[in-house]
Design a protein around this motif. Structure first.
Motif, PDB file in Angstrom:
ATOM      1  N   ALA A  10      39.255  38.715  40.674  1.00  0.00           N
ATOM      2  CA  ALA A  10      40.576  39.129  40.846  1.00  0.00           C
ATOM      3  C   ALA A  10      41.319  38.868  39.395  1.00  0.00           C
ATOM      4  CB  ALA A  10      41.354  38.516  41.721  1.00  0.00           C
ATOM      5  N   PHE A  11      41.315  37.943  38.780  1.00  0.00           N
ATOM      6  CA  PHE A  11      41.885  37.654  37.597  1.00  0.00           C
ATOM      7  C   PHE A  11      41.213  38.704  36.503  1.00  0.00           C
ATOM      8  CE2 PHE A  11      42.134  35.312  33.555  1.00  0.00           C
ATOM      9  CZ  PHE A  11      43.744  35.294  33.440  1.00  0.00           C
ATOM     10  N   ILE A  13      39.528  41.441  36.959  1.00  0.00           N
ATOM     11  CA  ILE A  13      40.032  42.686  37.170  1.00  0.00           C
ATOM     12  C   ILE A  13      41.510  43.086  36.986  1.00  0.00           C
ATOM     13  CG2 ILE A  13      40.221  44.384  39.076  1.00  0.00           C
ATOM     14  CD1 ILE A  13      37.820  43.244  40.204  1.00  0.00           C
ATOM     15  N   GLY A  14      42.370  42.143  37.278  1.00  0.00           N
ATOM     16  CA  GLY A  14      43.711  42.055  36.845  1.00  0.00           C
ATOM     17  C   GLY A  14      44.090  42.294  35.451  1.00  0.00           C
ATOM     18  N   GLU A  17      43.126  45.882  34.387  1.00  0.00           N
ATOM     19  CA  GLU A  17      44.006  46.596  34.645  1.00  0.00           C
ATOM     20  C   GLU A  17      45.404  46.547  33.877  1.00  0.00           C
ATOM     21  OE1 GLU A  17      46.255  49.665  36.318  1.00  0.00           O
ATOM     22  OE2 GLU A  17      44.310  49.185  37.256  1.00  0.00           O
ATOM     23  N   LEU A  25      42.147  49.995  39.082  1.00  0.00           N
ATOM     24  CA  LEU A  25      41.716  48.491  39.395  1.00  0.00           C
ATOM     25  C   LEU A  25      42.520  47.701  39.847  1.00  0.00           C
ATOM     26  CD1 LEU A  25      39.896  48.197  35.698  1.00  0.00           C
ATOM     27  CD2 LEU A  25      38.776  48.837  38.134  1.00  0.00           C
ATOM     28  N   ALA A  29      41.699  44.211  42.294  1.00  0.00           N
ATOM     29  CA  ALA A  29      42.064  42.967  42.062  1.00  0.00           C
ATOM     30  C   ALA A  29      42.868  42.503  43.097  1.00  0.00           C
ATOM     31  CB  ALA A  29      43.051  43.015  40.762  1.00  0.00           C
ATOM     32  N   ALA A  32      40.062  41.647  45.660  1.00  0.00           N
ATOM     33  CA  ALA A  32      39.373  40.389  45.330  1.00  0.00           C
ATOM     34  C   ALA A  32      40.322  39.078  45.732  1.00  0.00           C
ATOM     35  CB  ALA A  32      38.998  40.344  43.887  1.00  0.00           C
TER      36      ALA A  32
END
Length: 142
Positions: A10-11, A13-14, A17, A25, A29, A32
């Motif tokens: 998640a981090f 992908i964040g 983004e 994305l 995130a 996730a």
């Protein structure tokens, strides 16, 4: 998969983004992150992957039109939009439909009119594009 692995996903992908600012994305995130929360109780990796994929696609499909609308909103008017209703003076003459030059608020603009434009004649801006104003002569007594 461990919950902390989903948090790392998640981090990452964040971060991607935030650097691209595409609102594509972001939803994955969030998916996730939610999967990280669910993975504390659901230990089957295939179910976690299914939750991640379904939630990511569902968020994307459900919110993409809203994000696109928000991203396209103007936060401030274009300069040409603020010209409508302003008055100016013809600098170079033109026949109806041809290009003239007008001075509006101290700047020179290309302009068109359905009427003949003569140098020194006062005009009012009726429409504006990025580079061309549509003007109308101001008649005496108006």
């Amino acid at each position: 998969m461990a919950w902390w692995a989903w948090l790392i996903i998640a981090f990452v992908i964040g971060i991607v983004e935030v650097s691209s600012f595409t609102f594509v994305l972001l939803w994955f995130a969030i998916a996730a992150f939610v999967t990280a929360l669910l993975s504390t109780g659901v230990h089957d990796v295939w179910i976690q992957l299914l939750v991640f994929a379904v939630l990511g696609v569902a968020l994307f499909v459900a919110t993409r039109p809203l994000a696109r609308k928000w991203k396209q909103q103007k936060s401030y008017p274009d300069r040409s939009d603020t010209m409508i209703g302003k008055t100016g003076v013809v600098v170079t003459a033109a026949e109806p439909g041809a290009f003239a030059t007008v001075r509006v608020q101290g700047d020179l603009w290309s302009a068109r009119s359905n009427s003949e434009l003569k140098p020194g004649q006062p005009v009012m801006v009726r429409a504006a594009s990025a580079t061309v104003l549509t003007v109308e002569p101001i008649r005496e007594g108006r």
